[in-house]
Design a protein around this motif. Structure first.
Motif, short mmCIF file in Angstrom:
data_model
loop_
_atom_site.label_atom_id
_atom_site.label_comp_id
_atom_site.label_asym_id
_atom_site.label_seq_id
_atom_site.Cartn_x
_atom_site.Cartn_y
_atom_site.Cartn_z
N VAL A 292 50.24 -1.89 -30.62
CA VAL A 292 50.21 -1.92 -29.20
C VAL A 292 51.37 -2.72 -28.89
O VAL A 292 51.55 -4.01 -28.95
CB VAL A 292 48.82 -2.91 -28.92
N LYS A 293 52.30 -2.22 -27.86
CA LYS A 293 53.69 -2.84 -27.40
C LYS A 293 53.41 -3.16 -25.95
O LYS A 293 54.31 -3.93 -25.38
CB LYS A 293 54.73 -1.65 -27.66
N ALA A 294 52.50 -2.69 -25.44
CA ALA A 294 52.35 -2.53 -23.90
C ALA A 294 51.10 -2.57 -23.43
O ALA A 294 50.36 -1.73 -24.07
CB ALA A 294 53.35 -1.63 -23.19
N ASN A 366 50.78 3.60 -28.52
CA ASN A 366 51.28 2.21 -28.44
C ASN A 366 51.12 1.33 -27.48
O ASN A 366 51.74 0.66 -27.03
CB ASN A 366 52.64 2.50 -28.80
N SER A 367 49.94 1.72 -26.67
CA SER A 367 49.76 0.77 -25.53
C SER A 367 48.15 0.68 -25.27
O SER A 367 47.21 1.37 -26.12
CB SER A 367 50.21 1.64 -24.19
N THR A 368 47.93 -0.23 -24.51
CA THR A 368 46.41 -0.48 -23.99
C THR A 368 46.15 -0.51 -22.68
O THR A 368 47.29 -0.90 -21.77
CB THR A 368 46.04 -1.74 -24.87
N LEU A 410 58.79 2.53 -24.78
CA LEU A 410 57.85 3.58 -25.00
C LEU A 410 58.54 4.92 -24.76
O LEU A 410 59.21 4.95 -23.85
CB LEU A 410 56.53 3.38 -24.13
#
Length: 462
Positions: A292-294, A366-368, A410
């Motif tokens: 999770v990057k963003a 790779n996000s939430t 992203l």
């Protein structure tokens, strides 16, 4: 037609808990489907959906199309949330949808209410298994109307905003969806009240093995929480650090070797059991991405006419609308927040895991996704809701050493703002409109994201 690949593990009537036990390294990669815990339902399946076709009001006798459709006033079974869907998820509804409803047991009809039609940016990425599902439909945003037993609908097309010259037409297969959220969970798995936005209950995490053996263990260790409790309890910074240390590996993935985690206190999180998710509705498995990057912040555009004690009912309704009406595999958001600052677990798979959601078209990997219940184009979000966004992101990003004030990259999966394959620089805490051309999360909530970033960093001790 979009193809569909299900994670067919053969698990039904399942429940997923907020924290999952550490997965083996080989099983934690992108796109891995894990089955969910088998838990028989102890009561009747709650809620229902009525799907009523809209009738063309002015059909074009040559083209067979219509620019207006509707539903005459009629009595129906009780419902509390409404939306409009159509056959092709790749078609946008250019126009206006207006609905009025009658409060249950009365002869009082509401004024006409506008439903947000530009909802295409919410949903699974087109190239994903979920996005190619044959069950997918186009849909408006859902609108919370409270308990009602009468409905009237009118839909009017307008010209294509892309500069095309086609006449205004409506998508095929228009239907109005009337969602009953069902009864509240039993009192021992109860919902929060408007007087208490910091309930201190707890939750144990678990998952079933791929063999269906149903291995269950506590994610937090030392018997901190009973199975299926309503709320994952808040933890101090030191307690959160201890929990992280007991897990094998970094739960978020992405902490460089030797880097210092900035652990923040963990806010209390109302679990899926706590808000009464009917686990038999959703697809049984989960999909995880690399890390999770963003975080993308949304509003649900469902209106502000709800109390905090009604928030679990609103979430159950949105969940049913996303799954049953729109054809998604689960609720689209990873987390939801109400106006009192209560935080709710959204899509199943573990609040500490990089669960792929269906919230920001093109940027679900790779996000939430964090959705604040309500509409914030002209209404200020509450300070409690903004602070909850900060607390959640501080904890979520802290274990992997990510600064909430920073930026990240992203890769776009395709959308109306960035073509597929473009590497996009984004704020770690972004608004939906940063990844897709949309009004979401509303001008006034979007304007509070700077404050959320600063507060989140402070909670991490930066």
């Amino acid at each position: 037609m979009r193809g569909y690949i299900a994670s067919s593990i053969g698990v039904t009537c399942a429940t997923v808990l907020s924290l999952s036990i550490p997965l083996p390294a080989a099983a934690a990669g992108p796109g891995v489907h894990r089955p969910s815990v088998v838990r028989p339902l102890t009561e009747a399946v709650p809620g229902s959906t009525q799907s009523l076709p809209l009738v063309p009001l002015n059909p074009d006798r040559v083209a067979g199309t219509a620019s207006e459709a509707g539903l005459a006033p009629q009595s129906v079974r009780s419902f509390s949330l409404v939306g409009v869907v159509w056959d092709d998820p790749g078609t946008e509804l250019y126009g206006h949808v207006q609905i009025r409803t009658r409060a249950s047991g009365t002869d009082q009809w509401s004024d006409w209410q506008e439903v947000e039609t530009h909802n295409q940016g919410h949903g699974p990425d087109p190239a994903s298994d979920e996005g190619r599902s044959y069950r997918m439909r186009g849909s408006t945003a859902p609108l919370w109307v409270g308990e009602s037993d009468g409905v009237e609908v009118r839909v009017r097309a307008e010209a294509d905003h892309t500069g095309g010259t086609r006449a205004p037409t409506l998508p095929d297969g228009l239907r109005v969806e009337l969602v009953d959220p069902g009864a509240e969970p039993p009192s021992d798995v109860g919902a929060p009240s408007s007087q208490d936005d910091s309930v201190q209950r707890s939750e144990e995490g678990a998952y079933a093995s791929e063999t269906g053996a149903g291995a269950i263990a506590s994610a937090v260790g030392a018997g901190l929480a009973p199975l299926n409790a309503a709320v994952l309890p808040a933890l101090s910074k030191e307690a959160a650090k201890d929990v992280a240390a007991k897990q094998t590996g970094n739960v978020l993935g992405g902490l460089p070797v030797g880097a210092q985690p900035y652990v923040a206190p963990r806010p209390s999180i109302i679990t899926r059991s706590g808000w009464g998710a009917d686990e038999s509705l959703r697809e049984a498995g989960f999909v995880y991405t690399g890390s999770v990057k963003a975080a993308f912040v949304h509003h649900t555009a469902s209106g502000n006419n709800y109390t905090c004690s009604q928030a679990p009912s609103v979430i159950r309704s949105i969940y049913r609308y996303h799954v049953v009406s729109s054809g998604w595999r689960d609720i689209g958001y990873n987390f939801l927040i109400d106006k009192c600052g209560n935080i709710y677990e959204g899509r199943a798979g573990g609040v500490d895991k990089p669960v792929m959601g269906a919230h920001t078209l093109g940027f679900n990997t790779n996000s939430t996704g964090i959705a604040v219940l309500g509409t914030y184009t002209s209404t200020e979000p509450s300070a409690a809701a903004v602070n909850a966004v900060a607390a959640l992101t501080a904890w979520k990003f802290g274990l992997s050493g990510i600064d909430p004030r920073g930026t990240t990259y992203l890769t776009s999966g395709g959308g109306n703002l960035y073509p597929k394959g473009v590497n996009v620089r984004l704020n770690v805490i972004s608004g939906h409109r940063d990844g897709f051309a949309t009004e979401c999360p509303g001008k006034l909530l979007y304007g509070k994201l700077g404050s959320a970033r600063s507060t989140a960093a402070r909670l991490q001790g930066r």
